[in-house]
Design a protein around this motif. Structure first.
Motif, PDB file in Angstrom:
ATOM      1  N   TYR A   1       0.828  -1.208   0.000  1.00 19.87           N
ATOM      2  CA  TYR A   1       0.000   0.000   0.000  1.00 19.87           C
ATOM      3  C   TYR A   1       0.860   1.256   0.000  1.00 19.87           C
ATOM      4  O   TYR A   1       1.732   1.412   0.853  1.00 19.87           O
ATOM      5  CB  TYR A   1      -0.944   0.010   1.214  1.00 19.87           C
TER       6      TYR A   1
ATOM      7  N   GLU B   1       1.165   4.683   1.015  1.00 19.03           N
ATOM      8  CA  GLU B   1       0.528   5.515   2.035  1.00 19.03           C
ATOM      9  C   GLU B   1       0.415   6.976   1.613  1.00 19.03           C
ATOM     10  O   GLU B   1      -0.327   7.739   2.224  1.00 19.03           O
ATOM     11  CB  GLU B   1       1.288   5.375   3.353  1.00 19.03           C
TER      12      GLU B   1
ATOM     13  N   ALA C   1      -5.798   8.402  -3.206  1.00 18.99           N
ATOM     14  CA  ALA C   1      -6.676   7.246  -3.392  1.00 18.99           C
ATOM     15  C   ALA C   1      -7.776   7.515  -4.409  1.00 18.99           C
ATOM     16  O   ALA C   1      -8.078   6.656  -5.236  1.00 18.99           O
ATOM     17  CB  ALA C   1      -7.281   6.814  -2.066  1.00 18.99           C
TER      18      ALA C   1
ATOM     19  N   ASN D   1      -0.144  -1.582   5.392  1.00 14.28           N
ATOM     20  CA  ASN D   1       1.128  -2.305   5.422  1.00 14.28           C
ATOM     21  C   ASN D   1       1.415  -2.941   6.781  1.00 14.28           C
ATOM     22  O   ASN D   1       2.242  -3.837   6.876  1.00 14.28           O
ATOM     23  CB  ASN D   1       2.267  -1.372   5.016  1.00 14.28           C
TER      24      ASN D   1
ATOM     25  N   CYS E   1      -3.042  -8.679   4.945  1.00 16.02           N
ATOM     26  CA  CYS E   1      -2.932  -7.884   3.723  1.00 16.02           C
ATOM     27  C   CYS E   1      -1.664  -8.244   2.959  1.00 16.02           C
ATOM     28  O   CYS E   1      -1.673  -8.377   1.731  1.00 16.02           O
ATOM     29  CB  CYS E   1      -2.917  -6.386   4.044  1.00 16.02           C
TER      30      CYS E   1
ATOM     31  N   MET F   1      -4.613  -0.843  -5.003  1.00 17.88           N
ATOM     32  CA  MET F   1      -4.395  -0.962  -3.567  1.00 17.88           C
ATOM     33  C   MET F   1      -4.648   0.403  -2.933  1.00 17.88           C
ATOM     34  O   MET F   1      -4.117   1.406  -3.403  1.00 17.88           O
ATOM     35  CB  MET F   1      -2.960  -1.397  -3.279  1.00 17.88           C
ATOM     36  N   VAL F   2      -5.440   0.424  -1.867  1.00 20.64           N
ATOM     37  CA  VAL F   2      -5.757   1.678  -1.171  1.00 20.64           C
ATOM     38  C   VAL F   2      -5.435   1.517   0.310  1.00 20.64           C
ATOM     39  O   VAL F   2      -5.997   0.648   0.982  1.00 20.64           O
ATOM     40  CB  VAL F   2      -7.240   2.067  -1.362  1.00 20.64           C
ATOM     41  N   ASP F   3      -4.545   2.365   0.795  1.00 20.84           N
ATOM     42  CA  ASP F   3      -4.179   2.361   2.205  1.00 20.84           C
ATOM     43  C   ASP F   3      -5.297   2.999   3.021  1.00 20.84           C
ATOM     44  O   ASP F   3      -5.724   4.109   2.723  1.00 20.84           O
ATOM     45  CB  ASP F   3      -2.876   3.145   2.408  1.00 20.84           C
TER      46      ASP F   3
ATOM     47  N   PRO G   1      -7.446  -7.432   4.914  1.00 17.26           N
ATOM     48  CA  PRO G   1      -7.839  -6.731   3.704  1.00 17.26           C
ATOM     49  C   PRO G   1      -9.347  -6.821   3.475  1.00 17.26           C
ATOM     50  O   PRO G   1      -9.973  -7.828   3.772  1.00 17.26           O
ATOM     51  CB  PRO G   1      -7.078  -7.463   2.601  1.00 17.26           C
TER      52      PRO G   1
END
Length: 171
Positions: A44, A46, A50, A75, A80, A104-106, A130
């Motif tokens: 991810y 950070e 997003a 992370n 995840c 992938m979205v943190d 996740p």
């Protein structure tokens, strides 16, 4: 029957998905997560915007006639990282590349980028990560409503069960 097999069977029954309607999952070349390449990835970004990365991924998925997976996680999350490493295995990556666009979205510690799941009606705290949003980009519709946290305990599953879960949404 293992706990992960029971969980997968329950998800398939609840969603109405099954072998007759889903694409066949690739056969995984590993049977245990201990066989994954280490170190596990930190998947991810950070610092990513997003909203922008999801919009771009949705446009790519729509143009390519693929489904979109928005993988919400962090992370810090072992499940995840196991999922990301499993999805990077060549046999599963080829399947995913053929059927999905993945972004992938943190979500930090459940305090960042929560506007992404909110667009699809998920406004309460995520049940775990996740959390995968499987989206039909043409209709902008969430396909796995009620099951987005199904992989939140990915480590208790098998690599094949993860592949089977991903395959169930492909028609």
């Amino acid at each position: 029957m293992t706990r992960s097999a029971v969980a997968l069977a329950a998800v398939l029954a609840l969603t109405g998905a099954g072998a007759a309607s889903a694409a066949p999952a690739p056969k995984m070349g590993i049977s245990d997560f201990a066989q994954l390449q280490t170190p596990l990835p930190y998947p991810y970004d950070e610092q990513a915007d997003a909203d922008a990365v999801v919009a771009k991924a949705k446009a790519r998925a729509k143009a390519a006639h693929k489904l979109l997976i928005v993988d919400l996680g962090g992370n810090w999350c072992p499940d995840c990282r196991v999922l990301a490493a499993t999805m990077a295995r060549p046999e599963l990556k080829a399947f995913i590349d053929r059927h999905y666009e993945v972004v992938m979205v943190d979500v930090g510690r459940f305090d960042r980028n929560l506007q992404i799941p909110a667009r699809y009606g998920i406004t309460r705290r995520l049940e775990g990560v996740p959390a995968l949003l499987v989206i039909d980009p043409r209709a902008d519709k969430l396909l796995d409503a009620g099951h987005v946290a199904a992989l939140a305990d990915a480590r208790s599953m098998t690599p094949q069960a993860l592949a089977d879960w991903l395959a169930q949404w492909v028609r």
